[in-house]
Write an enzyme that holds these catalytic residues in place. Structure first.
Site, PDB file in Angstrom:
ATOM      1  N   SER A   1      34.137  39.563  47.201  1.00  0.00           N
ATOM      2  CA  SER A   1      32.996  38.864  46.593  1.00  0.00           C
ATOM      3  C   SER A   1      33.261  37.370  46.560  1.00  0.00           C
ATOM      4  CB  SER A   1      32.830  39.407  45.154  1.00  0.00           C
ATOM      5  OG  SER A   1      31.833  38.714  44.454  1.00  0.00           O
TER       6      SER A   1
ATOM      7  N   TYR B   1      38.985  31.993  28.594  1.00  0.00           N
ATOM      8  CA  TYR B   1      38.906  31.811  30.066  1.00  0.00           C
ATOM      9  C   TYR B   1      39.652  30.537  30.481  1.00  0.00           C
ATOM     10  CZ  TYR B   1      37.053  30.977  34.750  1.00  0.00           C
ATOM     11  OH  TYR B   1      36.948  30.727  36.109  1.00  0.00           O
TER      12      TYR B   1
ATOM     13  N   LYS C   1      42.945  30.096  33.075  1.00  0.00           N
ATOM     14  CA  LYS C   1      42.977  29.244  34.278  1.00  0.00           C
ATOM     15  C   LYS C   1      44.060  28.177  34.141  1.00  0.00           C
ATOM     16  CE  LYS C   1      40.894  31.672  36.432  1.00  0.00           C
ATOM     17  NZ  LYS C   1      41.078  32.102  37.827  1.00  0.00           N
TER      18      LYS C   1
END
Ligand SMILES: NC(=O)c1ccc[n+]([C@@H]2O[C@H](COP(=O)([O-])OP(=O)(O)OC[C@H]3O[C@@H](n4cnc5c(N)ncnc54)[C@H](OP(=O)(O)O)[C@@H]3O)[C@@H](O)[C@H]2O)c1
Length: 287
Positions: free
Chosen positions: A19, A160, A164
């Site tokens: 994807s 999130y 990262k």
């Protein structure tokens, strides 16, 4: 145009290669003659887009699946740690770790550790896909196991960002520890139109916004093919590099070599992340 000829006939494993950015990077590598392996949690969906690339099952949110994947792997020249989830409610991995950190950081760290002997054999490389969100990460040198596996206040976008930031810190620390044997490069794709945003809307109960996002996303965000360029360039740059677009505060543009963000460059935080990750995974990280 990024020249991928050095990767001809070499084996490149891409997590989440079915994807978005991962798929675009995979297709470019396939066109350059690489042997691409799409490491995906849903092999049926992956097979539908594989166009002749190998598809193998890997669920990063299950450390047993990561181990099984590594046990069945006999060659890897590059491992692209691309898969990721963003936002959504507080959920756990199979081992009970917070899902975003479990998938984006812990699953990839385990995969790197388990594939490291093969990467060392091939004098290979690891590419970790981070994000501009890493700039907002708040991991520091006092980091604890709980901060990663069960954050006290679950703010999904904050978590999130931390995942990262962890990708970026981990890439730097891997480079410091083993960069003379296995190259470690981080990159980020700017902001690119992919399923990441649609899935976040659905996971956060705002699925009614999906039709609007599907119209506006491709107009305002760069296409996934452009977002894949930093990943591809990361396959060619020296260990320790960080690659991404520079324009519009790094939101879009051609892939360039960047300065590592302040949040991703503190060696004390990176070393602490390494130790804490090892404690959680209970396997030795590369040394
Ligand atoms: N798009 C952006 O603007 C942007 C910006 C900064 C960073 N990134 C990063 O770029 C990377 C690729 O994201 P994308 O934008 O291309 O999104 P995407 O199209 O949603 O692709 C994410 C991929 O990760 C896979 N994945 C999720 N959980 C997994 C798990 N437990 N095990 C294995 N695979 C899993 C997904 O599989 P399924 O298809 O089965 O869900 C999918 O293949 C991510 O690391 C993301 O954080 C993206």
């Amino acid at each position: 145009m990024i020249d991928l000829r050095p990767w001809r006939d070499r084996t490149v494993v891409i997590t989440g290669g079915n994807s978005g950015i991962g798929l675009q990077a995979a297709l470019a590598l396939k066109a350059a003659g690489a042997d691409v392996v799409l490491a995906c949690r849903d092999t049926t969906r992956a097979a539908a887009v594989a166009q002749g690339m190998a598809v193998r099952e890997l669920d990063l949110a299950d450390l047993d699946s990561v181990e099984a994947f590594a046990d069945r792997t006999d060659r890897v020249d590059a491992l692209i740690c691309n898969a990721g989830v963003m936002g959504g409610p507080l959920l756990g991995t199979v081992q009970g770790h917070e899902r975003q950190m479990g998938t984006n950081h812990l699953g990839h760290a385990a995969l790197i550790a388990r594939l490291f002997p093969l990467l060392e054999q091939s004098r290979g490389r690891v590419v970790l896909v981070s994000s501009i969100a890493a700039r907002g990460g708040s991991l520091g040198p006092q980091l604890t196991v709980d901060d990663l596996v069960s954050p006290p206040a679950y703010l999904s976008q904050k978590v999130y960002s931390n995942t990262k930031q962890a990708n970026l810190l981990f890439a730097q620390e891997l480079h410091r520890r083993v960069g003379d044997r296995v190259a470690s490069v981080a990159c980020h794709p700017g902001v690119s139109w992919t399923n990441l945003f649609l899935r976040q809307l659905e996971d956060e109960g705002r699925g009614w916004l999906v039709p609007v996002a599907k119209v506006l996303g491709p107009i305002f965000l760069q296409p996934a093919k452009a977002g894949a360029q930093p990943t591809l360039r990361a396959l060619l740059e020296p260990s320790g590099s960080f690659i991404g677009p520079k324009r519009f505060n790094q939101v879009r543009g051609p892939a360039e070599v960047l300065d590592v963000y302040t949040t991703g460059s503190d060696p004390a935080t990176a070393a602490r992340l390494w130790d804490v990750t090892e404690q959680i995974l209970q396997i030795p990280l590369p040394h």
